[in-house]
Design a protein around this motif. Structure first.
Motif, PDB file in Angstrom:
ATOM      1  N   THR A 197     -12.925  -4.222  -0.850  1.00 50.25           N
ATOM      2  CA  THR A 197     -12.094  -3.213  -1.512  1.00 50.25           C
ATOM      3  C   THR A 197     -10.653  -3.691  -1.621  1.00 50.25           C
ATOM      4  O   THR A 197      -9.993  -3.429  -2.621  1.00 50.25           O
ATOM      5  CB  THR A 197     -12.147  -1.869  -0.767  1.00 50.25           C
ATOM      6  N   LEU A 210     -10.849   3.235  -5.205  1.00 57.99           N
ATOM      7  CA  LEU A 210     -10.877   2.181  -4.190  1.00 57.99           C
ATOM      8  C   LEU A 210     -10.082   2.573  -2.953  1.00 57.99           C
ATOM      9  O   LEU A 210     -10.461   2.226  -1.832  1.00 57.99           O
ATOM     10  CB  LEU A 210     -10.327   0.877  -4.776  1.00 57.99           C
ATOM     11  N   ALA A 264     -11.755   2.691   0.633  1.00 56.33           N
ATOM     12  CA  ALA A 264     -11.230   1.908   1.756  1.00 56.33           C
ATOM     13  C   ALA A 264     -10.883   2.813   2.930  1.00 56.33           C
ATOM     14  O   ALA A 264     -11.115   2.451   4.096  1.00 56.33           O
ATOM     15  CB  ALA A 264     -10.007   1.115   1.309  1.00 56.33           C
TER      16      ALA A 264
END
Length: 140
Positions: free
Chosen positions: A52, A5, A9
């Protein structure tokens, strides 16, 4: 999953910067459909960045919850082991005192025929009292 993640991001933020530059870049002729499409892509990118962040917060919360549960279980085990150690130390101390090489006249109950049984009984009684006290305090 959390590291994925973070990478996701980071790449979304980089894409957001490029999309913002595309909106300001005037050397390429943009048709109205292209501008609308670019605005939709920018909105979708911002939503993906927010998602996210939300998923990263959910993963952090889940990790903290499992860490709290593990710490609670560890505390319960350590409390139980401390209680067992307290109970087991009583007979050890008494047998250690009576196991020393001292003058037998100075030790209580050393000249009586049932001295060993009396001392064993006192040891069991003291250990039982310790168990009752620890049960009352919910340590055992």
């Amino acid at each position: 999953m959390e590291s994925n993640l973070v990478y996701f991001a980071t790449s979304l933020r980089a894409n957001g910067l490029i999309l913002d530059k595309l909106t300001r870049y005037t050397k390429i002729k943009q048709y109205p459909e292209d501008k609308e499409l670019l605005e939709d892509v920018i909105i979708e990118n911002k939503q993906a960045i927010e998602m996210t962040g939300i998923y990263r917060d959910i993963i952090n919360g889940t990790r903290e919850l499992s860490s709290t549960i593990i710490n609670n279980r560890l505390n319960n085990v350590m409390k139980y082991l401390a209680a067992v150690t307290i109970v087991m130390s009583i007979p050890t101390i008494i047998s250690g005192i009576y196991g020393m090489n001292l003058n037998p006249n100075g030790m209580p109950l050393s000249n009586t025929p049932f001295g060993f049984l009396i001392i064993c009984g006192v040891t069991i009684l003291l250990s039982g009292i310790a168990i009752l006290i620890l049960r009352k305090k919910k340590m055992i």
